[in-house]
Design a protein around this motif. Structure first.
Motif, PDB file in Angstrom:
ATOM      1  N   TRP A 139     117.858  -0.942  58.525  1.00 16.53           N
ATOM      2  CA  TRP A 139     116.899   0.152  58.656  1.00 16.53           C
ATOM      3  C   TRP A 139     116.411   0.522  57.268  1.00 16.53           C
ATOM      4  O   TRP A 139     117.199   0.898  56.394  1.00 16.53           O
ATOM      5  N   ASN A 140     115.093   0.403  57.047  1.00 15.57           N
ATOM      6  CA  ASN A 140     114.467   0.786  55.790  1.00 15.57           C
ATOM      7  C   ASN A 140     113.970   2.221  55.887  1.00 15.57           C
ATOM      8  O   ASN A 140     113.149   2.544  56.751  1.00 15.57           O
ATOM      9  N   PHE A 141     114.453   3.087  55.010  1.00 13.20           N
ATOM     10  CA  PHE A 141     114.062   4.500  55.011  1.00 13.20           C
ATOM     11  C   PHE A 141     112.805   4.649  54.163  1.00 13.20           C
ATOM     12  O   PHE A 141     112.863   4.884  52.957  1.00 13.20           O
ATOM     13  N   THR A 142     111.647   4.517  54.818  1.00  9.90           N
ATOM     14  CA  THR A 142     110.387   4.475  54.080  1.00  9.90           C
ATOM     15  C   THR A 142     109.870   5.846  53.694  1.00  9.90           C
ATOM     16  O   THR A 142     108.988   5.957  52.840  1.00  9.90           O
ATOM     17  N   VAL A 150     112.864   2.551  48.093  1.00 13.76           N
ATOM     18  CA  VAL A 150     113.071   2.593  49.545  1.00 13.76           C
ATOM     19  C   VAL A 150     114.538   2.261  49.834  1.00 13.76           C
ATOM     20  O   VAL A 150     114.952   1.101  49.725  1.00 13.76           O
ATOM     21  N   PRO A 151     115.364   3.254  50.192  1.00 12.45           N
ATOM     22  CA  PRO A 151     116.761   2.970  50.540  1.00 12.45           C
ATOM     23  C   PRO A 151     116.854   2.242  51.880  1.00 12.45           C
ATOM     24  O   PRO A 151     115.930   2.270  52.695  1.00 12.45           O
ATOM     25  N   TRP A 152     117.979   1.583  52.107  1.00 10.95           N
ATOM     26  CA  TRP A 152     118.221   0.927  53.390  1.00 10.95           C
ATOM     27  C   TRP A 152     119.714   0.952  53.711  1.00 10.95           C
ATOM     28  O   TRP A 152     120.558   1.127  52.844  1.00 10.95           O
ATOM     29  N   ALA A 153     119.992   0.783  55.005  1.00 10.50           N
ATOM     30  CA  ALA A 153     121.366   0.622  55.495  1.00 10.50           C
ATOM     31  C   ALA A 153     121.360  -0.530  56.481  1.00 10.50           C
ATOM     32  O   ALA A 153     120.381  -0.730  57.220  1.00 10.50           O
ATOM     33  N   GLN A 154     122.443  -1.303  56.506  1.00  8.30           N
ATOM     34  CA  GLN A 154     122.459  -2.484  57.363  1.00  8.30           C
ATOM     35  C   GLN A 154     123.860  -2.780  57.876  1.00  8.30           C
ATOM     36  O   GLN A 154     124.863  -2.342  57.316  1.00  8.30           O
ATOM     37  N   GLY A 155     123.901  -3.520  58.958  1.00 11.42           N
ATOM     38  CA  GLY A 155     125.142  -4.070  59.493  1.00 11.42           C
ATOM     39  C   GLY A 155     124.887  -5.507  59.888  1.00 11.42           C
ATOM     40  O   GLY A 155     123.751  -5.883  60.219  1.00 11.42           O
ATOM     41  N   GLY A 156     125.928  -6.332  59.867  1.00 10.21           N
ATOM     42  CA  GLY A 156     125.701  -7.730  60.204  1.00 10.21           C
ATOM     43  C   GLY A 156     126.986  -8.489  60.403  1.00 10.21           C
ATOM     44  O   GLY A 156     128.095  -7.941  60.341  1.00 10.21           O
ATOM     45  N   GLY A 157     126.827  -9.764  60.651  1.00  4.14           N
ATOM     46  CA  GLY A 157     127.968 -10.643  60.858  1.00  4.14           C
ATOM     47  C   GLY A 157     127.602 -12.066  60.519  1.00  4.14           C
ATOM     48  O   GLY A 157     126.474 -12.513  60.767  1.00  4.14           O
ATOM     49  N   GLY A 158     128.568 -12.792  59.935  1.00  4.57           N
ATOM     50  CA  GLY A 158     128.326 -14.183  59.576  1.00  4.57           C
ATOM     51  C   GLY A 158     129.615 -14.957  59.492  1.00  4.57           C
ATOM     52  O   GLY A 158     130.639 -14.557  60.048  1.00  4.57           O
ATOM     53  N   MET A 159     129.570 -16.073  58.753  1.00  6.55           N
ATOM     54  CA  MET A 159     130.767 -16.892  58.619  1.00  6.55           C
ATOM     55  C   MET A 159     130.761 -17.643  57.294  1.00  6.55           C
ATOM     56  O   MET A 159     129.704 -17.827  56.670  1.00  6.55           O
ATOM     57  N   GLY A 197     121.788   0.114  50.275  1.00  7.52           N
ATOM     58  CA  GLY A 197     121.113  -0.330  49.066  1.00  7.52           C
ATOM     59  C   GLY A 197     119.726   0.239  48.974  1.00  7.52           C
ATOM     60  O   GLY A 197     119.377   1.198  49.681  1.00  7.52           O
ATOM     61  N   LEU A 198     118.918  -0.345  48.108  1.00  2.43           N
ATOM     62  CA  LEU A 198     117.536   0.116  47.965  1.00  2.43           C
ATOM     63  C   LEU A 198     116.662  -0.995  47.413  1.00  2.43           C
ATOM     64  O   LEU A 198     117.125  -1.905  46.713  1.00  2.43           O
ATOM     65  N   HIS A 199     115.386  -0.900  47.782  1.00  2.00           N
ATOM     66  CA  HIS A 199     114.342  -1.733  47.202  1.00  2.00           C
ATOM     67  C   HIS A 199     113.645  -0.908  46.118  1.00  2.00           C
ATOM     68  O   HIS A 199     113.299   0.254  46.351  1.00  2.00           O
ATOM     69  N   TYR A 200     113.426  -1.505  44.970  1.00  2.00           N
ATOM     70  CA  TYR A 200     112.572  -0.892  43.947  1.00  2.00           C
ATOM     71  C   TYR A 200     111.327  -1.763  43.826  1.00  2.00           C
ATOM     72  O   TYR A 200     111.390  -2.898  43.350  1.00  2.00           O
ATOM     73  N   PHE A 201     110.199  -1.237  44.285  1.00  2.00           N
ATOM     74  CA  PHE A 201     108.970  -2.033  44.344  1.00  2.00           C
ATOM     75  C   PHE A 201     108.280  -2.040  42.981  1.00  2.00           C
ATOM     76  O   PHE A 201     107.828  -1.002  42.495  1.00  2.00           O
ATOM     77  N   LEU A 202     108.232  -3.225  42.388  1.00  2.00           N
ATOM     78  CA  LEU A 202     107.488  -3.408  41.153  1.00  2.00           C
ATOM     79  C   LEU A 202     105.996  -3.456  41.437  1.00  2.00           C
ATOM     80  O   LEU A 202     105.180  -2.998  40.634  1.00  2.00           O
ATOM     81  N   ARG A 203     105.658  -4.038  42.569  1.00  2.00           N
ATOM     82  CA  ARG A 203     104.310  -4.088  43.114  1.00  2.00           C
ATOM     83  C   ARG A 203     104.440  -4.005  44.631  1.00  2.00           C
ATOM     84  O   ARG A 203     105.548  -4.154  45.160  1.00  2.00           O
ATOM     85  N   LEU A 208     112.692  -5.438  43.352  1.00  9.81           N
ATOM     86  CA  LEU A 208     114.068  -5.660  42.961  1.00  9.81           C
ATOM     87  C   LEU A 208     114.958  -4.986  43.999  1.00  9.81           C
ATOM     88  O   LEU A 208     114.652  -3.876  44.445  1.00  9.81           O
ATOM     89  N   ASP A 209     116.045  -5.647  44.374  1.00  9.64           N
ATOM     90  CA  ASP A 209     116.890  -5.135  45.448  1.00  9.64           C
ATOM     91  C   ASP A 209     118.329  -4.977  44.953  1.00  9.64           C
ATOM     92  O   ASP A 209     118.876  -5.888  44.331  1.00  9.64           O
ATOM     93  N   PHE A 210     118.916  -3.822  45.243  1.00  8.69           N
ATOM     94  CA  PHE A 210     120.288  -3.531  44.856  1.00  8.69           C
ATOM     95  C   PHE A 210     121.072  -3.164  46.116  1.00  8.69           C
ATOM     96  O   PHE A 210     120.584  -2.405  46.956  1.00  8.69           O
ATOM     97  N   GLY A 211     122.293  -3.699  46.246  1.00  6.15           N
ATOM     98  CA  GLY A 211     123.067  -3.425  47.448  1.00  6.15           C
ATOM     99  C   GLY A 211     124.548  -3.314  47.166  1.00  6.15           C
ATOM    100  O   GLY A 211     125.057  -3.833  46.160  1.00  6.15           O
ATOM    101  N   ALA A 212     125.255  -2.626  48.059  1.00  7.19           N
ATOM    102  CA  ALA A 212     126.717  -2.541  48.042  1.00  7.19           C
ATOM    103  C   ALA A 212     127.182  -2.787  49.468  1.00  7.19           C
ATOM    104  O   ALA A 212     126.732  -2.109  50.405  1.00  7.19           O
ATOM    105  N   ASN A 213     128.071  -3.770  49.649  1.00 10.01           N
ATOM    106  CA  ASN A 213     128.478  -4.194  50.980  1.00 10.01           C
ATOM    107  C   ASN A 213     129.997  -4.158  51.130  1.00 10.01           C
ATOM    108  O   ASN A 213     130.727  -4.597  50.234  1.00 10.01           O
ATOM    109  N   ALA A 214     130.452  -3.630  52.247  1.00 10.53           N
ATOM    110  CA  ALA A 214     131.864  -3.694  52.622  1.00 10.53           C
ATOM    111  C   ALA A 214     132.009  -4.856  53.597  1.00 10.53           C
ATOM    112  O   ALA A 214     131.401  -4.845  54.683  1.00 10.53           O
ATOM    113  N   ILE A 215     132.802  -5.873  53.222  1.00 12.30           N
ATOM    114  CA  ILE A 215     132.889  -7.114  54.005  1.00 12.30           C
ATOM    115  C   ILE A 215     134.335  -7.397  54.371  1.00 12.30           C
ATOM    116  O   ILE A 215     135.224  -7.380  53.515  1.00 12.30           O
TER     117      ILE A 215
END
Length: 243
Positions: A139-142, A150-159, A197-203, A208-215
């Motif tokens: 979810w992007n908090f626009t 633009v902050p965001w929060a996410q959930g996911g799954g992989g391998m 995390g958040l997106h920092y829009f240069l244009r 640039l994207d910064f994130g912190a994930n609990a895995i």
């Protein structure tokens, strides 16, 4: 003189009038949106990402991680929602063809029966593999749509696949039951995760994207043992192209 005074007054008042109107001056283009997120545009994203971190549970605080790869996503909804929750829903994937975990080294014996054990050999150390997260729900908090951050929060799954069964288990101390031939994990592990995390829009089409994930890393008992990594914190830095 009256005409000259009126013309000078009107000219001086133009900057103040601009504060109360959104109409651009004659011959001046309207300001571009600072991000790719607008009420009508549902962009695609493609980016490069580096990520690293460490285990945070008591028996995994010496585990470290580093990976390089890419990500892609598609915004599926317009900007909706009230107040600070205003934003859009995005589906994404991540792929790390370079994945490494650095773990302690220790010795182990392979036992086939009580008293029948091999010589001690070393396990642990660096594990290399690849990771794919095919399900990332973000979810992007626009907000107002006019911010570059633009902050965001996410959930996911992989391998993850590793070149050796991960993580290693065994002694010392040596125990012929826990260190026997069945004391193996798996080269396949699953990675349920949550991040912010958040997106920092240069244009508008670059960020640039910064994130912190609990895995969490677990084989779900695909191997005979399932020690896993109950929790790790991993930080990411990325660069994204939006279309």
């Amino acid at each position: 003189m009256t005409r000259i005074f009126l013309r000078i007054s009107a000219f001086c008042l133009l900057p103040f009038a601009a504060l109360f109107t959104t109409t651009p001056a004659c011959g001046q283009a309207a300001a571009a949106a600072p991000t790719a997120f607008t009420s009508t545009h549902r962009p695609l994203e493609f980016g490069a990402i580096a990520q690293g971190g460490l285990g945070v549970t008591e028996d995994r605080d010496s585990f470290k991680f580093f990976m390089l790869g890419g990500q892609a996503g598609k915004v599926l909804t317009p900007n909706v929602g009230p107040g600070i929750l205003h934003g859009n829903f995005e589906y994404g994937i991540q792929f790390f063809p370079f994945w490494q975990s650095y773990t302690p080294r220790f010795e182990r014996r392979k036992c086939t029966a009580p008293g029948a054990c091999s010589a001690a050999y070393e396990v642990g150390g660096t594990y290399t593999g690849l990771s794919i997260t095919p399900i990332l729900l973000r979810w992007n908090f626009t907000g107002s749509g006019r911010r570059k951050l633009v902050p965001w929060a996410q959930g996911g799954g992989g391998m993850i696949w590793t070149n050796h069964k991960y993580p290693a288990v065994g002694g010392p101390p040596y125990n012929e039951i826990t260190n026997g031939s069945a004391a193996n994990t798996s080269v396949w592990n699953f990675t349920p995760q949550f991040g912010v995390g958040l997106h920092y829009f240069l244009r508008p089409n670059r960020s640039l994207d910064f994130g912190a994930n609990a895995i969490h890393i677990s084989s779900s008992s695909l191997g005979d043992k399932n020690p896993g990594v109950n929790a790790s914190i991993q930080f990411s830095l990325g660069y994204t192209w939006w279309k």
